[in-house]
Every structure is written in C-alpha cells, then in structure tokens.
Design a protein around this motif. Structure first.
Motif, PDB file in Angstrom:
ATOM      1  N   LEU A 114       0.820  -1.209   0.000  1.00  0.00           N
ATOM      2  CA  LEU A 114       0.000   0.000   0.000  1.00  0.00           C
ATOM      3  C   LEU A 114       0.856   1.261   0.000  1.00  0.00           C
ATOM      4  N   ILE A 115       1.930   1.265   0.774  1.00  0.00           N
ATOM      5  CA  ILE A 115       2.752   2.480   0.818  1.00  0.00           C
ATOM      6  C   ILE A 115       3.525   2.658  -0.483  1.00  0.00           C
ATOM      7  N   ASP A 116       3.932   1.571  -1.101  1.00  0.00           N
ATOM      8  CA  ASP A 116       4.608   1.685  -2.399  1.00  0.00           C
ATOM      9  C   ASP A 116       3.666   2.251  -3.455  1.00  0.00           C
ATOM     10  N   GLU A 117       2.421   1.775  -3.450  1.00  0.00           N
ATOM     11  CA  GLU A 117       1.435   2.275  -4.405  1.00  0.00           C
ATOM     12  C   GLU A 117       1.134   3.752  -4.155  1.00  0.00           C
ATOM     13  N   PHE A 118       1.052   4.124  -2.878  1.00  0.00           N
ATOM     14  CA  PHE A 118       0.803   5.523  -2.518  1.00  0.00           C
ATOM     15  C   PHE A 118       1.933   6.418  -3.025  1.00  0.00           C
TER      16      PHE A 118
END
Length: 403
Positions: A114-118
């Motif tokens: 999720l943080i990579d996508e964000f």
C-alpha cells in the motif's frame, strides 16, 4: 491574574538537558529547497482524530514547510485499500484497510504494498520519514527517505500490550535515524547515549488557544449543573491513571466535584471509582477544552507511579497553566523538574498531600508568580518547538548531503 505581554518565539529557552540552543529569527529558519524535499510521511501509532496531542500539534505546523501525509495503523475490513482523508488544514490522513484474518507476515507485506502504491501515485520522491512508532519500520524499511526522524514521544515498550519486538525495532530505527527527538527530559536521558543527535523537546503549549479560558466562557452543558469547587483532569484514562488516588480523594472530600475528560482505554472500567462527586464526561474536541477549563477551579494530574509513567511529560501541565488553573500533580519526574522545582505546580505523593495542596490553591496561596509562569509558557510554544526541530532537520540534511 495578570497576563504578561507576548514574547517572540525566539526568546531565550529554559536551560534544561538536551534542549537545543534557541536561535535568533526562529520564525525565519532555513528550509529544504522546494525542488529537493517537500513531502513528510508521518508513521503513527495514534489516530489523527484521537486525543489532540503532540503529533497533531507538530504535523499541523509542519504543513508550513512540507506536504504532510499522516499514516495510521491499519483497520481490519473486508478488502485491501488505502483511504485518503483530507483534513481542513491540508494535511492528509492515510488509513490502511486490511482484510479480516490476515496473518501478521502477510499484514506487513500488504502494508508495504500500500505504501509503495501511494508513493508512486502521489509522485513522492525526496521525502522525510517521521516515525512515532518503531513498529512501522517492519513495512517501511525498504524506503529511501532523504531524512529519517524518530520523534520518541513515549517509552512505548513500558505500556500495556506493547508488541514483544518493539525494543528490537526501536534499536533498528535509532540506528537508521538521522536525528532523534524526545518528548521529555527523562526520555532524553534514556536515549542520549544511543545516538549522536538526540534532542529533548518536551510538551509545549498553544498559549493563545488556552489562555482564553482566563476570561469567562460559557459553561458546557454536561458540567453546568455541578457545584464548585471543581477539580478537573483532561487526558487519556488508561494504565497511567491513579484511580485509587482519585477514589480516596473523592471519599475524603465529598463536597469537591471531580471532572474527568477523555477516553477510557486499556483499563477495566470496573476499577474506576464511582461516586456522586466523580463525573466521567468522555472525550472532548480540542477546540472545546478552554470552555471546560475556564469553569474549573483546579487542574490535576493524578498519574500513577509505574513503568508507563516513568518517562512521560504530560501535555496538560502547560495547558492547565495557560488556562489560569492552579495545578496539583503526582511526582512525575518531568513535571517535578520543569514545573515543580520552579514552584509553578504543587507536587503531592498521596491523597492526603493532594488534599492539602488543593486546599492551598483554593485559598489563593498557590501559585504566586503568574508572570513567571506566563513568561515560561510563551518561551515554550509549539511554534517554536517545530521551528527548532525543522532547523535541526535542515542541519542534519546538510550533513547527509555532504557525505
């Protein structure tokens, strides 16, 4: 009581251990070049809309310098997603949702995803990673921030229910951090030998917000019917709260009204004392606190003396004083050092001593030097604290770039 003239945030600081030297022109401090670092991702164990405290004060001020993203701990749900909750001041709260039944290792992998996508979606490139919880390192240790900050506001390992791996993750975080801030002087003393750049930034004050309580404010409806004197507490009611002290005080002085604001968490409600003069009014919005404080007589800090309170620096101490309330506290080390030794706050170690101290305050015998109190509070504003933190971050970044 007299409210002294306002002093600039660049006034001389109180000389206490770990406190960085204050700089002239604190409101015009250097910042990172706009094309270099303009994002700050804050990893927090506290939710943004929980009690308004250190993270909210600092991150709202960080908005002056950076685009701030406040990443909360995950919520268990039916699907995997990251919610964006834009706040009125421009800060964005990020809330991960993980499917029910996700195993711990998978939860770490999903949060990493999720943080990579964000980061890709929002084009976050050079950024500051600001940590309140070392546990976030489990899913963010692959990131390459321009600067890593550990703002150690509490000794989380001493709290009930602390994860067993927290100390190991904290060691990793301290090793990775470029600068470490602590939420009090006791915490500074505990961490200062673990990193070359540790600085103490204890609880500060939004003086203009709370000082309005010194003038009459409408009495909130849920305490309006209560008689005086009113002795109030505002904060989280958890394992740090000395409920036995409160019960004994309320029994000894049934004519005193004890008002408690704040959520009850991690503690069996059945343990909390009950009585006609004890009133649990629940959590209140930060904006409403001055109205409550304005209609109290005394502010109290009935903290238990245990592992979870050994390193705390209660935010409510300066807030009560800014509101014009006499304060009585148990002997929390940072309260004694900063406020008790200066005779701004009375320190009491038993129900009997609390009773004597409250009587003294009710009779107008304490505190006696409000000008000194106000001068101290105005030199220790959240604005100044943020500016000094940012100055140290800029300096740390400059060193990093030269290496």
């Amino acid at each position: 009581m007299k409210i002294t003239d306002s002093t600039p945030d660049s006034a001389n600081a109180v000389n206490l251990p770990g406190r960085p030297a204050m700089t002239a022109g604190a409101n015009h401090l250097p910042s990172f070049p706009a094309d270099d670092v303009h994002d700050l991702i804050c990893f927090s164990h506290l939710r943004w809309n929980f009690v308004y405290q250190r993270p909210q004060h600092l991150m709202n001020r960080a908005m002056k310098n950076y685009r701030v993203w406040f990443l909360e701990e995950p919520i268990w749900d039916t699907e995997l997603r990251l919610d964006y909750c834009k706040q009125a001041d421009g800060l964005t709260v990020l809330v991960p949702h993980l499917p029910h039944g996700t195993k711990p290792d998978e939860a770490i992998r999903l949060q990493r995803q999720l943080i990579d996508e964000f980061i890709q979606k929002e084009h976050v490139e050079s950024f500051i990673a600001w940590y309140y919880t070392p546990m976030s390192l489990l899913f963010s240790d692959h990131l390459q921030p321009s600067l890593t900050v550990y703002d150690c506001m509490d000794e989380l390992s001493a709290f009930w229910g602390a994860p067993p791996q927290l100390l190991a993750e904290e060691k990793r975080l301290i090793d990775r951090a470029d600068v470490v801030f602590t939420g009090g002087y006791s915490l500074y003393e505990a961490k200062r030998n673990r990193h070359p750049k540790v600085f103490a930034f204890p609880s500060s004050i939004d003086f203009p917000h709370f000082s309005v309580a010194r003038q009459p404010q409408p009495d909130p409806a849920d305490q309006r019917a209560l008689s005086n004197p009113r002795i109030g507490f505002s904060g989280v009611i958890d394992e740090r709260f000395d409920y036995k002290l409160l019960g004994e005080l309320a029994t000894r002085r049934p004519e005193w009204q004890f008002i408690l604001l704040g959520p009850i968490v991690k503690i069996d409600r059945a343990l909390l004392p009950q009585g006609a003069n004890i009133h649990y009014l629940g959590m209140k919005a930060y904006k409403d606190l001055p109205a409550y404080f304005s209609n109290w007589t005394i502010g109290m800090l009935p903290f238990a003396l245990n592992n979870s309170t050994e390193f705390i620096s209660p935010t409510k101490t300066p807030e009560y004083l800014a509101a014009g309330l006499p304060v009585v506290s148990t002997p929390i080390r940072d309260v004694v050092r900063t406020y008790g030794n200066a005779d701004f706050v009375q320190i009491a170690d038993s129900a009997e001593a609390f009773e004597v101290a409250i009587e003294k305050a009710l009779n107008g015998q304490h505190p006696t030097d409000w000008e000194a109190i106000d001068a101290f509070l105005k030199e220790n504003s959240w604005n100044h604290t943020w500016n000094e933190m940012n100055r140290l971050m800029v300096a740390a970044m400059s060193v990093t770039m030269e290496q």
